[in-house]
Design a protein around this motif. Sequence first.
Motif, PDB file in Angstrom:
ATOM      1  N   PRO A 326       0.839  -1.210   0.000  1.00  0.00           N
ATOM      2  CA  PRO A 326       0.000   0.000   0.000  1.00  0.00           C
ATOM      3  C   PRO A 326       0.867   1.251   0.000  1.00  0.00           C
ATOM      4  N   LEU A 327       0.360   2.329  -0.558  1.00  0.00           N
ATOM      5  CA  LEU A 327       1.038   3.621  -0.514  1.00  0.00           C
ATOM      6  C   LEU A 327       0.448   4.414   0.638  1.00  0.00           C
ATOM      7  N   THR A 328       1.233   4.612   1.680  1.00  0.00           N
ATOM      8  CA  THR A 328       0.800   5.395   2.827  1.00  0.00           C
ATOM      9  C   THR A 328       1.658   6.639   2.940  1.00  0.00           C
ATOM     10  N   MET A 329       1.071   7.719   3.363  1.00  0.00           N
ATOM     11  CA  MET A 329       1.828   8.958   3.500  1.00  0.00           C
ATOM     12  C   MET A 329       1.109   9.934   4.422  1.00  0.00           C
ATOM     13  N   MET A 330       1.870  10.921   4.869  1.00  0.00           N
ATOM     14  CA  MET A 330       1.318  11.970   5.720  1.00  0.00           C
ATOM     15  C   MET A 330       0.551  12.958   4.855  1.00  0.00           C
ATOM     16  N   ILE A 331      -0.729  13.157   5.179  1.00  0.00           N
ATOM     17  CA  ILE A 331      -1.550  14.100   4.420  1.00  0.00           C
ATOM     18  C   ILE A 331      -2.368  14.954   5.382  1.00  0.00           C
ATOM     19  N   LYS A 332      -2.876  16.037   4.862  1.00  0.00           N
ATOM     20  CA  LYS A 332      -3.752  16.891   5.653  1.00  0.00           C
ATOM     21  C   LYS A 332      -5.110  16.206   5.785  1.00  0.00           C
ATOM     22  N   ASN A 333      -5.688  16.287   6.966  1.00  0.00           N
ATOM     23  CA  ASN A 333      -6.962  15.621   7.231  1.00  0.00           C
ATOM     24  C   ASN A 333      -8.035  16.075   6.242  1.00  0.00           C
ATOM     25  N   GLY A 334      -8.777  15.095   5.721  1.00  0.00           N
ATOM     26  CA  GLY A 334      -9.890  15.389   4.821  1.00  0.00           C
ATOM     27  C   GLY A 334      -9.500  15.596   3.374  1.00  0.00           C
ATOM     28  N   GLU A 335      -8.219  15.385   3.030  1.00  0.00           N
ATOM     29  CA  GLU A 335      -7.777  15.653   1.657  1.00  0.00           C
ATOM     30  C   GLU A 335      -7.430  14.392   0.868  1.00  0.00           C
ATOM     31  N   LYS A 336      -7.820  13.229   1.350  1.00  0.00           N
ATOM     32  CA  LYS A 336      -7.450  11.978   0.690  1.00  0.00           C
ATOM     33  C   LYS A 336      -7.945  11.915  -0.748  1.00  0.00           C
ATOM     34  N   ASP A 337      -9.137  12.478  -0.997  1.00  0.00           N
ATOM     35  CA  ASP A 337      -9.697  12.415  -2.351  1.00  0.00           C
ATOM     36  C   ASP A 337      -8.971  13.337  -3.332  1.00  0.00           C
ATOM     37  N   GLN A 338      -8.037  14.159  -2.841  1.00  0.00           N
ATOM     38  CA  GLN A 338      -7.280  15.035  -3.735  1.00  0.00           C
ATOM     39  C   GLN A 338      -6.026  14.356  -4.291  1.00  0.00           C
ATOM     40  N   TYR A 339      -5.799  13.106  -3.893  1.00  0.00           N
ATOM     41  CA  TYR A 339      -4.643  12.349  -4.377  1.00  0.00           C
ATOM     42  C   TYR A 339      -5.092  11.351  -5.443  1.00  0.00           C
ATOM     43  N   LYS A 340      -4.553  11.479  -6.632  1.00  0.00           N
ATOM     44  CA  LYS A 340      -4.900  10.605  -7.748  1.00  0.00           C
ATOM     45  C   LYS A 340      -3.684   9.748  -8.120  1.00  0.00           C
ATOM     46  N   PRO A 341      -3.922   8.493  -8.520  1.00  0.00           N
ATOM     47  CA  PRO A 341      -2.797   7.596  -8.823  1.00  0.00           C
ATOM     48  C   PRO A 341      -2.089   7.960 -10.124  1.00  0.00           C
ATOM     49  N   LYS A 342      -0.800   7.727 -10.152  1.00  0.00           N
ATOM     50  CA  LYS A 342       0.007   7.949 -11.354  1.00  0.00           C
ATOM     51  C   LYS A 342       0.966   6.778 -11.525  1.00  0.00           C
ATOM     52  N   LEU A 343       0.819   6.059 -12.638  1.00  0.00           N
ATOM     53  CA  LEU A 343       1.660   4.904 -12.931  1.00  0.00           C
ATOM     54  C   LEU A 343       2.870   5.328 -13.755  1.00  0.00           C
ATOM     55  N   VAL A 344       4.047   4.889 -13.315  1.00  0.00           N
ATOM     56  CA  VAL A 344       5.285   5.153 -14.048  1.00  0.00           C
ATOM     57  C   VAL A 344       5.963   3.813 -14.297  1.00  0.00           C
TER      58      VAL A 344
END
Length: 429
Positions: A326-344
Motif C-alpha cells: 500500500p502507498l501510505t503517507m502523511m496528508i492533511k486531514n480530509g484531503e485523501k480524495d485530492q490524491y490521484k494515482p500515477k503509474l510510471v
Amino acid sequence: MIISFLITAMIPVGNTKVSASTDTLNLKGAAAILIDGKTGKVLYEKNADELLGVASMSKMMTEYLVLEAIHAGKLSWDQKVVISKFIHDLSNPSLGVSTVGLTEGESYTVKELYESMAIHSANASTVALAELLGGTEENFVKLMNKKAKELGLKDYYFVNSSGLNNADMLGNHPKGSDKSDENKMSARDTARLAYHLINDFPEVIETAKQPILKFRGEEFKNFNWMLPGLIFEYDGVDGLKTGSTDYAGYNFAATAERNGQRFISVIMKTGSQKERFEETKKILDYAFQNFSTEEIFKSNYSIKGKKTVPVLKGKENSVKIATKEPLTMMIKNGEKDQYKPKLVLDKKKLDKNGNLVAPVKKGEVVGYLTYEYKGEDLGYLYPNQKSKVDVIATESVEKANWFVLMFRGIGSFFGNLWHGITSTVSSWF
C-alpha cells in the motif's frame, strides 16, 4: 548509516513556498519549518531557505559525528578525556555561556561530555569532544562541513563545533574564520540535520528527552523547556536542541511523537526563551491537529484502464500488474480524495513500443505507483523526493516457443500485406 532514504523512496510535484507575508500560522520567528519525522515530507514552511544564525542547534552536527564514531568503533563511551587549560577556562561559569564546570587535568568519559552537551548544551564539553575526534577543533569543523555535504545540506556555514560566537572562545576559535563569526544554517537544513540525526541514530532521543542532567553530584536543567516536568511541558516532546546567541536570537529544533507519529519542527530567530517555545507549540499544535498518516492506495492496487501491460514474444499478449504494497503517507486531514494515482513504468524494461519482453516473472518490478495532488504541495526535504511504491507483475508470462513465434510472424506479415492492399484499393475510389 543513512537509513532515511530507505524509509520512503521519493520525486516532487509543485513546490509552494511560504513567505513571512503569507504565513498562515502568524509566527513571530524569522524562519520556520515543519516536517514528518519519518519521511521528511514538508508540511509547513516560512522563509525556510534563509541563512540565519543557528547557535547551539549546530551541536546536532557534533552529536551526529560523535554517534557515528561510536558506531564505527572509533570512540567508546567509557573512553577518558583529560581536560586542558583552555577547555577548563571555557568551562568557567563566569563567562555566561552554558557549562557544567570541567576541571583542568581531570578525566571525563566521552559519555559524560556527550550527555552534558546534548542535555545542558555545555560548550566546553562540545569543544573537548571536537578536539578528541578531529585532533583540533579546526580539523573538526572540516569534518562538520564534509558531513553536511554528505547529508545533502545546502545552506550552512560552520566555523566552530559549539555554536558560540567566536568572540566568546577566549581567543582560541578555529582558524579560517573571523573572531566574530558564528555558525549559520537555514531552517530547512536544520530540519535536514535533525531528521538524519533522529533516523540514523534513534538513540539520540534517549539522551535528548532527559529534563535533568545529573553530572558528578550536580543537577542541570535541559534548555528544552517543553520536556516533561519543565515550564512549557508539551505532550510528546522528547527533543531535540535549543540555541541562542545575540546574533541568532532564540532558536529551537523540536521533535514530538504521539501514537507512533513523529514531527520535527524548527523555529529561528525569535525574541526570547518564552517566545521560541510558544511558537513551537503553535507549530506542533498545527501538526497534530491537521495531519495524519493514511493509506492512499491499497496493496494489490491497479489503476483503471492500466491493469495490464502488453508483452512481446510471450505465450500471453499481456500481463496483469498491481502495487506490491500500500502507498501510505502523511496528508492533511480530509484531503485523501485530492490524491490521484500515477503509474510510471520502468523504461529500461520496455521496448520502443512500450512492451515488456517475455519472459516476465511473477513479482517482477515493472515500475512504480506515485500520486498527483490537486492541493498545495511543499514537497519533501530533498528535491528528488516523493512517495512511491513498486508495481509488480502479478503473474508470470513465459516466452512463446519458436513455432508459435514463427506463425505469429507469418500472420502479422499477411495481416500487414492485406491491410496495404485494402488501403491501396480504397484509394482508387
